[in-house]
Design a protein around this motif. Structure first.
Motif, PDB file in Angstrom:
ATOM      1  N   GLN B  94     -27.466 -38.403  60.113  1.00 19.12           N
ATOM      2  CA  GLN B  94     -26.015 -38.552  60.147  1.00 19.12           C
ATOM      3  C   GLN B  94     -25.536 -39.536  59.074  1.00 19.12           C
ATOM      4  O   GLN B  94     -24.456 -39.395  58.532  1.00 19.12           O
ATOM      5  CB  GLN B  94     -25.620 -39.046  61.537  1.00 19.12           C
ATOM      6  CG  GLN B  94     -24.149 -38.907  61.819  1.00 19.12           C
ATOM      7  CD  GLN B  94     -23.755 -39.473  63.162  1.00 19.12           C
ATOM      8  OE1 GLN B  94     -22.580 -39.502  63.463  1.00 19.12           O
ATOM      9  NE2 GLN B  94     -24.693 -39.936  63.985  1.00 19.12           N
ATOM     10  N   ARG B 119     -17.148 -45.192  59.375  1.00 20.66           N
ATOM     11  CA  ARG B 119     -16.672 -43.881  58.918  1.00 20.66           C
ATOM     12  C   ARG B 119     -15.164 -43.787  58.999  1.00 20.66           C
ATOM     13  O   ARG B 119     -14.576 -42.781  58.659  1.00 20.66           O
ATOM     14  CB  ARG B 119     -17.343 -42.780  59.730  1.00 20.66           C
ATOM     15  CG  ARG B 119     -16.922 -42.724  61.184  1.00 20.66           C
ATOM     16  CD  ARG B 119     -17.981 -42.087  62.046  1.00 20.66           C
ATOM     17  NE  ARG B 119     -18.577 -43.119  62.892  1.00 20.66           N
ATOM     18  CZ  ARG B 119     -19.270 -42.861  63.986  1.00 20.66           C
ATOM     19  NH1 ARG B 119     -19.506 -41.628  64.329  1.00 20.66           N
ATOM     20  NH2 ARG B 119     -19.765 -43.842  64.701  1.00 20.66           N
ATOM     21  N   PHE B 127     -15.587 -37.055  58.146  1.00 21.77           N
ATOM     22  CA  PHE B 127     -16.187 -37.057  59.474  1.00 21.77           C
ATOM     23  C   PHE B 127     -15.202 -36.608  60.536  1.00 21.77           C
ATOM     24  O   PHE B 127     -14.135 -37.170  60.694  1.00 21.77           O
ATOM     25  CB  PHE B 127     -16.706 -38.446  59.815  1.00 21.77           C
ATOM     26  CG  PHE B 127     -17.515 -38.475  61.072  1.00 21.77           C
ATOM     27  CD1 PHE B 127     -18.848 -38.128  61.057  1.00 21.77           C
ATOM     28  CD2 PHE B 127     -16.923 -38.821  62.277  1.00 21.77           C
ATOM     29  CE1 PHE B 127     -19.596 -38.136  62.221  1.00 21.77           C
ATOM     30  CE2 PHE B 127     -17.667 -38.825  63.447  1.00 21.77           C
ATOM     31  CZ  PHE B 127     -19.001 -38.482  63.410  1.00 21.77           C
ATOM     32  N   LYS B 128     -15.582 -35.565  61.240  1.00 21.18           N
ATOM     33  CA  LYS B 128     -14.745 -35.085  62.337  1.00 21.18           C
ATOM     34  C   LYS B 128     -15.454 -35.390  63.644  1.00 21.18           C
ATOM     35  O   LYS B 128     -16.559 -34.957  63.866  1.00 21.18           O
ATOM     36  CB  LYS B 128     -14.540 -33.573  62.215  1.00 21.18           C
ATOM     37  CG  LYS B 128     -13.685 -33.180  61.030  1.00 21.18           C
ATOM     38  CD  LYS B 128     -12.196 -33.265  61.364  1.00 21.18           C
ATOM     39  CE  LYS B 128     -11.329 -32.905  60.173  1.00 21.18           C
ATOM     40  NZ  LYS B 128     -11.415 -33.894  59.094  1.00 21.18           N
ATOM     41  N   SER B 129     -14.755 -36.151  64.471  1.00 17.59           N
ATOM     42  CA  SER B 129     -15.344 -36.469  65.760  1.00 17.59           C
ATOM     43  C   SER B 129     -14.502 -35.793  66.833  1.00 17.59           C
ATOM     44  O   SER B 129     -13.385 -35.370  66.567  1.00 17.59           O
ATOM     45  CB  SER B 129     -15.349 -37.976  65.941  1.00 17.59           C
ATOM     46  OG  SER B 129     -16.179 -38.322  67.011  1.00 17.59           O
ATOM     47  N   THR B 130     -15.026 -35.744  68.030  1.00 20.87           N
ATOM     48  CA  THR B 130     -14.220 -35.148  69.086  1.00 20.87           C
ATOM     49  C   THR B 130     -13.138 -36.126  69.499  1.00 20.87           C
ATOM     50  O   THR B 130     -13.218 -37.326  69.237  1.00 20.87           O
ATOM     51  CB  THR B 130     -15.084 -34.848  70.320  1.00 20.87           C
ATOM     52  OG1 THR B 130     -15.635 -36.074  70.766  1.00 20.87           O
ATOM     53  CG2 THR B 130     -16.175 -33.866  69.997  1.00 20.87           C
ATOM     54  N   ARG B 202     -22.384 -37.687  57.754  1.00 21.34           N
ATOM     55  CA  ARG B 202     -22.504 -36.237  57.762  1.00 21.34           C
ATOM     56  C   ARG B 202     -22.466 -35.734  59.182  1.00 21.34           C
ATOM     57  O   ARG B 202     -22.613 -36.488  60.132  1.00 21.34           O
ATOM     58  CB  ARG B 202     -23.857 -35.832  57.172  1.00 21.34           C
ATOM     59  CG  ARG B 202     -24.084 -36.300  55.773  1.00 21.34           C
ATOM     60  CD  ARG B 202     -25.568 -36.220  55.551  1.00 21.34           C
ATOM     61  NE  ARG B 202     -25.926 -36.443  54.160  1.00 21.34           N
ATOM     62  CZ  ARG B 202     -27.158 -36.731  53.784  1.00 21.34           C
ATOM     63  NH1 ARG B 202     -28.127 -36.805  54.685  1.00 21.34           N
ATOM     64  NH2 ARG B 202     -27.434 -36.929  52.525  1.00 21.34           N
ATOM     65  N   LYS B 203     -22.311 -34.444  59.266  1.00 23.33           N
ATOM     66  CA  LYS B 203     -22.508 -33.845  60.581  1.00 23.33           C
ATOM     67  C   LYS B 203     -23.980 -34.022  60.931  1.00 23.33           C
ATOM     68  O   LYS B 203     -24.839 -34.015  60.053  1.00 23.33           O
ATOM     69  CB  LYS B 203     -22.186 -32.356  60.520  1.00 23.33           C
ATOM     70  CG  LYS B 203     -20.730 -32.035  60.684  1.00 23.33           C
ATOM     71  CD  LYS B 203     -20.578 -30.539  60.837  1.00 23.33           C
ATOM     72  CE  LYS B 203     -20.255 -30.156  62.246  1.00 23.33           C
ATOM     73  NZ  LYS B 203     -19.003 -29.427  62.341  1.00 23.33           N
ATOM     74  N   ARG B 204     -24.235 -34.170  62.179  1.00 17.78           N
ATOM     75  CA  ARG B 204     -25.620 -34.356  62.586  1.00 17.78           C
ATOM     76  C   ARG B 204     -26.440 -33.150  62.175  1.00 17.78           C
ATOM     77  O   ARG B 204     -26.054 -32.019  62.408  1.00 17.78           O
ATOM     78  CB  ARG B 204     -25.715 -34.531  64.094  1.00 17.78           C
ATOM     79  CG  ARG B 204     -24.829 -35.607  64.616  1.00 17.78           C
ATOM     80  CD  ARG B 204     -24.809 -35.538  66.119  1.00 17.78           C
ATOM     81  NE  ARG B 204     -26.081 -35.997  66.640  1.00 17.78           N
ATOM     82  CZ  ARG B 204     -26.353 -37.270  66.869  1.00 17.78           C
ATOM     83  NH1 ARG B 204     -25.455 -38.183  66.613  1.00 17.78           N
ATOM     84  NH2 ARG B 204     -27.502 -37.633  67.349  1.00 17.78           N
ATOM     85  N   SER B 209     -26.443 -36.222  70.264  1.00 16.70           N
ATOM     86  CA  SER B 209     -25.840 -37.543  70.369  1.00 16.70           C
ATOM     87  C   SER B 209     -26.175 -38.129  71.728  1.00 16.70           C
ATOM     88  O   SER B 209     -26.221 -37.433  72.731  1.00 16.70           O
ATOM     89  CB  SER B 209     -24.329 -37.443  70.234  1.00 16.70           C
ATOM     90  OG  SER B 209     -23.748 -38.689  70.499  1.00 16.70           O
TER      91      SER B 209
END
Lengths: 118, 243
Positions: B94, B119, B127-130, B202-204, B209
């Motif tokens: 990541q 980030r 970075f896109k997180s929920t 990065r995306k995992r 997680s």
């Protein structure tokens, strides 16, 4: 009268059982002392009923038996708190042991392969 | 610029066989002189073999200690072998090793003792997180900011560089429950200087997680409790180099 005899028998049993556990080296002093202490206290009060009544009156318990229940639950709460502390301590110790083992293996492997220089 | 200092790269890895090889190779390409140490935290896959094949140093923990215990092992090595700087980078790929210089520089120059790769500092971060994760992170950053006085935008980031002042402290007292946010508290308790630099994440590439969505609220409550409990901890006498 029956209750009293019963209490005496139970506490004598616990007392002797703990002693036997110590003899067989299944319990060390550190962990046995609270059990020995409590069973001695029970024995003491069983033979000094008046004192027990006075103390429970003094603290405002309506019945000496309530006082005994209170003491018992206080003892168990304290004991389980103590056990949590011991578990925590063991946890920290095993964790640091695991880390040390990992590091030792690492060092041994490094010594065995001298071409991998630091 | 940083080459005269001894740097240890700590990579905690739990079942990261798909990503560990690439990560180690990337780091070695940028910094061939740094010591790359993979802490295999009781993986059940081929993480250890993969790491060894590409020339990383490896510590095999006998069972899974969790990320806190794994990282602490790295600090112990850094302390014992007298490293100047320790860097933590997640084994799941990541964290982009190209940002290593960014988090290293503030520590190497002695400006700070703990540098966190965030980030969220970078506006253009991809970075896109929920949603729930973002809320959680926002919440912790306010909480930690309130308690430590240091504005931290990314308290759960595990992409960090640690200076020589803080290595012996973490070798001894690294938090194990929720290590990333709690470590900030620990560092602050020992008067470490903390700062953040923007990084891209990065995306995992693999792995899952450790923070699962459904448990977010429960997680937040627990971490909050842990952080508040951390406040109660006494400052203990620390070991230091040469003692």
């Amino acid at each position: 009268m029956g209750v009293k005899t019963f209490a005496i028998f139970v506490s004598i049993f616990i007392f002797l059982f703990v002693i036997e556990l110590i003899r067989r080296q299944k319990m060390t002093f550190k962990y046995s002392i609270s059990w020995l202490g409590v069973s001695s206290v029970v024995l003491f009060f069983a033979f000094n009923e008046n004192l027990l009544r006075k103390i429970s009156d003094f603290f405002g318990f309506q019945l000496p038996s309530n006082f005994i229940f209170f003491l018992l639950s206080a003892f168990f709460i304290f004991l389980s708190l103590l056990l949590t502390v011991y578990i925590n301590e063991q946890n920290n110790r095993t964790e640091s042991l695991a880390q040390t083992i990992g590091m030792l293996e690492f060092k041994i492997k490094k010594m065995q392969s001298p071409e991998q220089k630091k | 610029m940083i080459s005269p200092k001894k740097v240890l790269i700590i990579i905690p890895a739990f079942n990261e066989e798909r990503t560990i090889r690439r990560l180690v190779q990337e780091i070695k390409k940028i910094y061939p002189d740094f010591t790359v140490l993979v802490i295999n935290d009781g993986s059940t896959d081929h993480t250890a073999e993969e790491a060894l094949e590409v020339g990383a140093f490896l510590i095999d923990l006998p069972y899974n200690l969790g990320i806190g215990g794994a990282i602490q092992t790295g600090f112990k090595v850094a302390f014992e072998e007298n490293f100047d700087i320790a860097v933590q980078i997640d084994g799941d790929g990541q964290h982009d090793p190209r940002y290593l210089p960014c988090i290293l520089e503030p520590v190497a120059s002695g400006k700070v003792d703990l540098c966190i790769g965030s980030r969220f500092l970078n506006e253009h971060s991809g970075f896109k997180s929920t949603f729930s994760r973002r809320i959680g992170i926002r919440f912790f950053s306010s909480l930690l900011g309130l308690l430590t006085g240091v504005p931290i935008t990314d308290p759960t980031s595990g992409f960090r560089a640690y200076g020589k002042k803080i290595i012996p402290i973490f070798a001894q007292f690294y938090p194990v429950d929720f290590p990333e946010p709690e470590a900030v508290m620990t560092a602050k308790r020992y008067n470490a200087k903390i700062s953040e630099v923007p990084v891209n994440m990065r995306k995992r590439l693999g792995g899952i997680s450790s923070i699962r969505y459904l448990k977010t609220i429960y997680y937040m409550l627990k971490v909050t409790m842990a952080i508040l409990i951390d406040m109660l901890k006494k400052k203990q006498k620390e070991i230091s180099y040469g003692s």
